[in-house]
Design an enzyme around this catalytic site. Structure first.
Site, PDB file in Angstrom:
ATOM      1  N   SER A 126     141.452   2.257  63.167  1.00 42.63           N
ATOM      2  CA  SER A 126     142.543   1.439  63.402  1.00 42.63           C
ATOM      3  C   SER A 126     142.507   0.343  64.321  1.00 42.63           C
ATOM      4  O   SER A 126     142.425   0.263  64.672  1.00 42.63           O
ATOM      5  CB  SER A 126     143.487   3.137  64.530  1.00 42.63           C
ATOM      6  OG  SER A 126     143.831   2.978  65.526  1.00 42.63           O
ATOM      7  N   LYS A 180     140.491  10.304  62.782  1.00 40.71           N
ATOM      8  CA  LYS A 180     141.232   9.091  62.292  1.00 40.71           C
ATOM      9  C   LYS A 180     142.671  10.306  61.994  1.00 40.71           C
ATOM     10  O   LYS A 180     143.705   9.650  63.282  1.00 40.71           O
ATOM     11  CB  LYS A 180     141.007   8.746  61.219  1.00 40.71           C
ATOM     12  CG  LYS A 180     142.207   7.112  60.663  1.00 40.71           C
ATOM     13  CD  LYS A 180     142.404   6.239  62.040  1.00 40.71           C
ATOM     14  CE  LYS A 180     143.370   5.029  62.053  1.00 40.71           C
ATOM     15  NZ  LYS A 180     144.165   5.282  60.716  1.00 40.71           N
ATOM     16  N   HIS A 183     144.463  11.280  65.296  1.00 41.19           N
ATOM     17  CA  HIS A 183     144.868   9.864  65.193  1.00 41.19           C
ATOM     18  C   HIS A 183     145.616   9.866  65.686  1.00 41.19           C
ATOM     19  O   HIS A 183     146.835   9.675  66.269  1.00 41.19           O
ATOM     20  CB  HIS A 183     143.479   8.929  65.517  1.00 41.19           C
ATOM     21  CG  HIS A 183     144.096   7.564  66.251  1.00 41.19           C
ATOM     22  ND1 HIS A 183     145.287   6.887  65.133  1.00 41.19           N
ATOM     23  CD2 HIS A 183     143.788   6.449  66.756  1.00 41.19           C
ATOM     24  CE1 HIS A 183     145.527   5.605  65.655  1.00 41.19           C
ATOM     25  NE2 HIS A 183     144.882   5.239  66.776  1.00 41.19           N
ATOM     26  N   ASN A 184     146.499   9.924  64.377  1.00 41.24           N
ATOM     27  CA  ASN A 184     147.946   9.391  62.833  1.00 41.24           C
ATOM     28  C   ASN A 184     148.584  10.264  63.659  1.00 41.24           C
ATOM     29  O   ASN A 184     149.591   9.842  64.474  1.00 41.24           O
ATOM     30  CB  ASN A 184     147.811   8.847  62.080  1.00 41.24           C
ATOM     31  CG  ASN A 184     146.610   7.792  61.245  1.00 41.24           C
ATOM     32  OD1 ASN A 184     146.566   7.176  62.926  1.00 41.24           O
ATOM     33  ND2 ASN A 184     147.374   7.412  60.415  1.00 41.24           N
ATOM     34  N   GLU A 187     149.494  10.294  67.304  1.00 47.51           N
ATOM     35  CA  GLU A 187     149.986   8.797  67.624  1.00 47.51           C
ATOM     36  C   GLU A 187     151.659   8.899  67.335  1.00 47.51           C
ATOM     37  O   GLU A 187     152.390   8.065  67.240  1.00 47.51           O
ATOM     38  CB  GLU A 187     149.841   7.485  66.332  1.00 47.51           C
ATOM     39  CG  GLU A 187     150.657   5.900  65.977  1.00 47.51           C
ATOM     40  CD  GLU A 187     149.592   5.343  64.116  1.00 47.51           C
ATOM     41  OE1 GLU A 187     148.906   5.154  64.584  1.00 47.51           O
ATOM     42  OE2 GLU A 187     150.534   5.221  63.473  1.00 47.51           O
TER      43      GLU A 187
END
Ligand code: 6PG
Length: 465
Positions: A126, A180, A183-184, A187
């Site tokens: 990232s 990840k 995480h997105n 986000e």
């Protein structure tokens, strides 16, 4: 001999290769088509980089066990690349995948390569282009011993916070890509929450873009400090050269997405956790795409009076700030709860405090709050929900009234604030000892004899209604 090979020279791959070379790694680079290799060579002269145009010379230039970092389009391409590498590799070689791959694909690739005596490491990356070049957050998973062999390279190129790399071994199989993915999702929700705060300030408090930019800048100096807050403030002061209008007003309000947010929600449904805030942010991106329909609907459908009238703006600005911070806490609470459940169900042994630390630098969601999240999980390894940690409990108790006021005002004036709403609903739902599910159970038992449990004794019961 080269210490690592980077396969795929799009912007991310090229920048990661430069990052490795700048940290004194000997890097071989290769791309399927020669055009990107040529443009890389024309743009960068770096004594630590060796360009290859043939796959076998690329592979043969690597020290054994070979370490190959793939930075190619996620999906089928990764499988094709792996297939093309297989005949050229030896037992013990290590393939890393740095793309936004689906963790289910990564689990499969991990198992497939393991059977062939090769190591597969999922590496969530990232930080966008700049992060790739200067220090991304890295989320690696796979076999721990294989990770130890690539750790010196990955930990050197990662962002550093307080002298610690934003990269550490996360867990088994494709869990790095899972981390990840969520995480997105976070986000997406964080971006939507900031957008809702912006909309409230602009459309209800009637502040202009420069005033809002200044407010966001100020917020960014406090507990809301984050990369996304910082760039939103910068975005707001950017003027379009052609029209002289704020850039944000020139950009069409239809949002794109590549799918990682959607995967996060799909997985939440699979493993049975509540992920309403991230999911709302995905849905809002979908809803945004029907611009033409929305324009017609605005003419056709009734709503309330959108004006707030004379209000104390200073007070409302502070309420929105608190609502935004509360929304952020709720988002992280759901996201980290998802990690916890996934870790248990998939037997990955994810370290939640480590994940929060990795997110502390280099990545898109880097934010001051992550330190507190890391502390919360470090202090109590058994913590099930962030809501119950002392720091966050205190914040929620202090800010729940603010988000309530903002949500109510949004509803009253017809401004859709889906992530603020979802945050409050999750908060109220979580803090209710009584949920209403007794009625659901009664209905299920009534129409389908699905049975229910009782509050006063153990067992499964059915009533002849
Ligand atoms: C990152 C980002 C990145 C992602 C983009 C676009 O951590 O660097 O998450 O991996 O691809 O943000 O995502 P969407 O196109 O789905 O918005």
């Amino acid at each position: 001999m080269n210490s690592i090979g980077v396969f795929g020279l799009g912007v991310m791959g090229a920048n990661l290769a430069m990052n490795m070379a700048n940290k004194n790694g000997k890097v071989a680079i290769y791309n399927y088509t020669s055009d990107l290799t040529d443009s890389f060579q024309a743009k960068h002269q770096n004594k630590n980089i060796e360009a290859h145009y043939q796959l076998d010379s690329f592979i043969n230039s690597l020290e054994k066990p070979r370490k190959i970092f793939l930075m190619v389009t996620a999906g089928q391409v990764v499988d094709s690349v792996i297939a093309s590498l297989l005949p050229l590799l030896d037992q013990g070689d290590i393939i890393m995948d740095g793309g936004n791959s689906n963790f289910l694909d990564s689990n499969r690739r991990y198992g497939y390569l393991k059977k062939k005596g090769l190591h597969f490491i999922s590496v969530g990356v990232s930080g966008g282009e700049k992060g790739a070049l200067n220090g991304p957050a890295l989320m690696p998973s796979g076999d721990k011993e294989a990770y130890q062999q690539v750790a010196p390279i990955l930990e050197k190129i990662a962002a550093q916070v307080d002298g610690k790399p934003c990269c550490s071994y996360l867990g088994k199989e494709g869990s790095g890509h899972y981390v990840k993915m969520v995480h997105n999702g976070i986000e997406y929700a964080d971006m939507q929450l900031i957008t809702e705060a912006y909309q409230f300030l602009r459309e209800r408090l009637k502040l202009d873009v420069n005033q809002i930019a200044a407010i966001f800048e100020e917020w960014n100096n406090g507990e809301l400090e984050s990369y996304l807050m910082e760039i939103t403030s910068a975005i707001l002061t950017h003027v379009d050269e052609e029209t002289n209008l704020p850039m944000v007003d020139v950009i069409l309000d239809k949002s794109a997405q590549k799918g990682t947010g959607k995967w996060t929600s799909q997985n939440a449904l699979d493993i049975g956790v509540s992920l309403s805030i991230i999911t709302e942010s995905v849905f809002m991106r979908f809803l945004s795409t029907v611009k033409e329909e929305r324009m017609i609907a605005e003419q056709e459908l009734n709503g309330p009076n959108p004006f707030m009238g004379a209000v104390n703006k200073k007070e409302w600005i502070e309420l929105v700030r608190q609502a935004l911070f509360m929304g952020k806490i709720c988002t992280y609470a759901q996201g980290f709860y998802q990690y916890k459940q996934a870790s248990e169900q998939y037997k990955w042994e994810l370290q939640l405090d480590e994940i929060a630390l990795i997110f502390g630098g280099g990545c898109i969601i880097r934010a001051g709050i992550l330190n507190e999240i890391s502390n919360a999980f470090k202090e109590n390894k058994e913590l099930s929900n962030l809501f119950l940690s002392p720091y966050f409990k205190d914040k929620l108790n202090n800010y729940q009234e603010a988000i309530r006021k903002v949500v109510i005002k949004g509803m009253e004036t017809g401004l859709a604030l889906p992530c603020f709403n979802a945050s409050l609903i999750y908060y109220d739902g979580y803090r209710s000892a009584k949920s209403g599910a007794n009625m659901i159970q009664a209905q299920r038992d009534y129409f389908g004899a699905h049975t229910y449990q009782r509050v006063d004794k153990e067992g499964d019961f059915h009533t002849i209604w």
